[in-house]
Design an enzyme around this catalytic site. Structure first.
Site, short mmCIF file in Angstrom:
data_model
loop_
_atom_site.label_atom_id
_atom_site.label_comp_id
_atom_site.label_asym_id
_atom_site.label_seq_id
_atom_site.Cartn_x
_atom_site.Cartn_y
_atom_site.Cartn_z
N CYS A 105 0.81 -1.23 0.00
CA CYS A 105 0.00 0.00 0.00
C CYS A 105 0.84 1.27 0.00
O CYS A 105 0.33 2.35 -0.29
CB CYS A 105 -0.95 0.00 1.19
SG CYS A 105 -2.14 -1.32 1.07
N HIS A 112 -3.76 6.98 2.36
CA HIS A 112 -4.09 5.67 1.79
C HIS A 112 -5.49 5.28 2.30
O HIS A 112 -5.82 5.51 3.46
CB HIS A 112 -3.05 4.64 2.24
CG HIS A 112 -3.43 3.24 1.90
ND1 HIS A 112 -3.78 2.87 0.61
CD2 HIS A 112 -3.55 2.12 2.67
CE1 HIS A 112 -4.07 1.58 0.61
NE2 HIS A 112 -3.95 1.11 1.83
N ASN A 166 -10.41 -0.43 -0.83
CA ASN A 166 -8.95 -0.33 -0.79
C ASN A 166 -8.38 -0.87 -2.10
O ASN A 166 -8.43 -2.07 -2.35
CB ASN A 166 -8.43 -1.14 0.42
CG ASN A 166 -6.92 -1.05 0.57
OD1 ASN A 166 -6.22 -0.53 -0.31
ND2 ASN A 166 -6.41 -1.58 1.67
O1 UT7 Z 1 -4.14 -1.50 3.27
C1 UT7 Z 1 -3.23 -2.25 4.00
C2 UT7 Z 1 -3.33 -2.00 5.45
N1 UT7 Z 1 -4.57 -2.53 5.95
C3 UT7 Z 1 -5.27 -1.90 6.86
O2 UT7 Z 1 -4.90 -0.83 7.24
C4 UT7 Z 1 -6.50 -2.60 7.39
C5 UT7 Z 1 -6.53 -2.53 8.90
N2 UT7 Z 1 -7.64 -3.21 9.52
C6 UT7 Z 1 -8.95 -2.88 9.38
O3 UT7 Z 1 -9.30 -2.04 8.58
C7 UT7 Z 1 -9.96 -3.54 10.30
O4 UT7 Z 1 -9.27 -4.23 11.32
C8 UT7 Z 1 -10.94 -4.50 9.60
C9 UT7 Z 1 -11.94 -3.71 8.78
C10 UT7 Z 1 -10.19 -5.48 8.74
C11 UT7 Z 1 -11.75 -5.26 10.67
O5 UT7 Z 1 -12.40 -4.36 11.53
P1 UT7 Z 1 -12.33 -4.56 13.12
O6 UT7 Z 1 -13.16 -3.51 13.72
O7 UT7 Z 1 -10.88 -4.59 13.51
O8 UT7 Z 1 -13.05 -5.94 13.30
P2 UT7 Z 1 -12.49 -7.27 13.98
O9 UT7 Z 1 -11.53 -7.92 13.06
O10 UT7 Z 1 -12.06 -6.98 15.37
O11 UT7 Z 1 -13.80 -8.11 14.05
C12 UT7 Z 1 -14.89 -7.74 14.91
C13 UT7 Z 1 -15.99 -8.76 14.73
C14 UT7 Z 1 -15.51 -10.20 14.82
O12 UT7 Z 1 -16.52 -10.97 15.44
P3 UT7 Z 1 -16.40 -11.37 16.99
O13 UT7 Z 1 -15.12 -12.15 17.08
O14 UT7 Z 1 -16.35 -10.07 17.72
O15 UT7 Z 1 -17.63 -12.16 17.20
C15 UT7 Z 1 -15.40 -10.61 13.37
O16 UT7 Z 1 -15.57 -12.00 13.19
O17 UT7 Z 1 -16.57 -8.60 13.42
C16 UT7 Z 1 -16.54 -9.87 12.75
N3 UT7 Z 1 -16.37 -9.63 11.32
C17 UT7 Z 1 -17.40 -9.38 10.50
N4 UT7 Z 1 -18.73 -9.32 10.72
C18 UT7 Z 1 -19.50 -9.06 9.66
C19 UT7 Z 1 -15.22 -9.57 10.62
N5 UT7 Z 1 -15.48 -9.30 9.33
C20 UT7 Z 1 -16.83 -9.19 9.23
C21 UT7 Z 1 -17.70 -8.92 8.17
N6 UT7 Z 1 -19.02 -8.84 8.43
N7 UT7 Z 1 -17.26 -8.70 6.92
#
Ligand code: UT7
Length: 336
Positions: free
Chosen positions: A114, A255, A285
């Site tokens: 990225c 980004h 992204n």
């Molecule tokens: O470009 C390169 C660099 N990349 C980045 O900068 C990306 C950085 N990370 C992020 O943008 C975020 O961490 C994500 C968007 C990938 C995830 O968001 P989050 O708020 O960190 O969610 P999480 O991974 O902590 O997941 C929270 C909950 C989980 O469920 P439990 O364990 O709390 O029951 C996940 O299983 O949300 C669940 N979950 C979803 N639910 C519905 C994860 N993906 C989804 C989904 N739809 N698509």
């Protein structure tokens, strides 16, 4: 020693027509429009149906050339920042060179995930500043849909396809153009964001395919925290050493990985939201394309204007991150 500065004089972008909306993704994985909007800010992404990266880069460059008024035969160098080249070799730069008829140009691909566009912009600027070349095209683009696992809701909802290009030319006015940069890498980040298959470590076999090793893997939570800190600190560093505060910056061009990362970065920089370029809602992204897409869209809409001070900031796999300070110097192409 040359006193030249490299300056962006034109931009162009291309996103394929086909849309992948949150509603479409609801039918593919266990997710909701509400979750995707609130957690990422993404509403829809563009998806390339056939072809390859060069098929998006060529229309982006063609538009950039039209905006600049120069012909392909005038280009000296083409640098392509990507993690999804048409193929390992020949480079996508060579494929593009042939497709657009840039007969005298040489070129190469650059891999920094990225942050690839910022790395490539700084590399391209060196050749302009030292007087070697006068017309350098820097392209950022990715076909993320080809390496996204559409059974993994954690990651597939994030990515889209697009390409964008800028033209670097010299200026004798050293108050303009690319004024400063800070670039970083930390290889310990390789454990949380990678694609393991396909390279010399894990060449493609039935096993690598069965294990899903040709898909991008990301531990989103782990990346999130460091992305906010990395982008904000690099932006703060470049502003401080150039004696700038939030008031002096016209645009932050971050980004586009997650709207919450962008907002947190802007907050740390004490920048109003109205000064932050955001198009993640429409593209998701697009990895190497995010920053030049913003520049191209805002410039062609007449919102990014000559003389404005902008900070470009990125964070991505590697880890790689950094910020570039630019005094925008492209002639306005639209009146708003
Ligand atoms: O470009 C390169 C660099 N990349 C980045 O900068 C990306 C950085 N990370 C992020 O943008 C975020 O961490 C994500 C968007 C990938 C995830 O968001 P989050 O708020 O960190 O969610 P999480 O991974 O902590 O997941 C929270 C909950 C989980 O469920 P439990 O364990 O709390 O029951 C996940 O299983 O949300 C669940 N979950 C979803 N639910 C519905 C994860 N993906 C989804 C989904 N739809 N698509």
């Amino acid at each position: 020693m040359s006193k030249m500065h490299a300056t962006i004089t034109a931009a162009g972008h291309y996103a394929p027509e086909k849309l992948l909306t949150n509603a479409d993704l609801e039918k593919m994985v266990d997710t909701t429009d509400e979750w995707i909007r609130t957690r990422t800010g993404i509403v829809e992404r563009h998806i390339l149906e056939g072809g390859a990266l060069s098929d998006m880069a060529v229309p982006a460059i063609t538009r950039m050339l039209k905006n600049s008024g120069i012909g392909p035969e005038e280009i000296d160098l083409i640098i392509v920042a990507t993690i999804s080249p048409d193929m390992f070799f020949p480079s996508t730069a060579c494929i593009i060179q042939e497709k657009i008829g840039a007969k005298k140009a040489w070129g190469f691909d650059l891999s920094a995930a990225c942050s690839g566009f910022l790395y490539a912009l700084v590399v391209g600027a060196q050749f302009v500043e030292n007087g070697s070349y006068r017309k350098v095209v820097v392209v950022g683009g990715d076909v993320m849909s080809r390496i996204a696992d559409y059974t993994d809701r954690n990651n597939c909802i994030l990515f889209g396809d697009a390409a964008a290009a800028v033209l670097l030319e010299p200026t004798e006015d050293t108050s303009l153009g690319i004024l400063d940069h800070v670039l970083y890498a930390d290889g310990s980040g390789g454990k949380v964001l990678y694609m393991k298959g396909g390279g010399s470590l894990n060449p493609p076999t039935h096993e690598t395919v069965d294990k899903g090793m040709h898909y991008l893997y990301q531990d989103g939570k782990a990346v999130f925290k460091v992305a906010v800190i990395g982008m904000a600190e690099a932006s703060a560093e470049i502003m401080k050493r150039n004696g700038l505060t939030g008031k002096d910056v016209d645009w932050l061009v971050p980004h586009q990985a997650n709207l919450r990362i962008i907002d947190a970065c802007a907050e740390r920089m004490e920048l109003e939201k109205s000064k932050v370029m955001v198009n993640i809602d429409r593209y998701g992204n697009t990895t190497n394309a995010t920053i030049p897409m913003c520049l191209s869209e805002w410039w062609q809409a007449g919102k990014l204007r000559k003389g404005q001070t902008i900070v470009l900031a990125s964070f991505g796999a590697g880890f790689t991150w950094g910020a570039v300070l630019v005094k925008w110097n492209a002639e306005n192409v639209a009146q708003n």
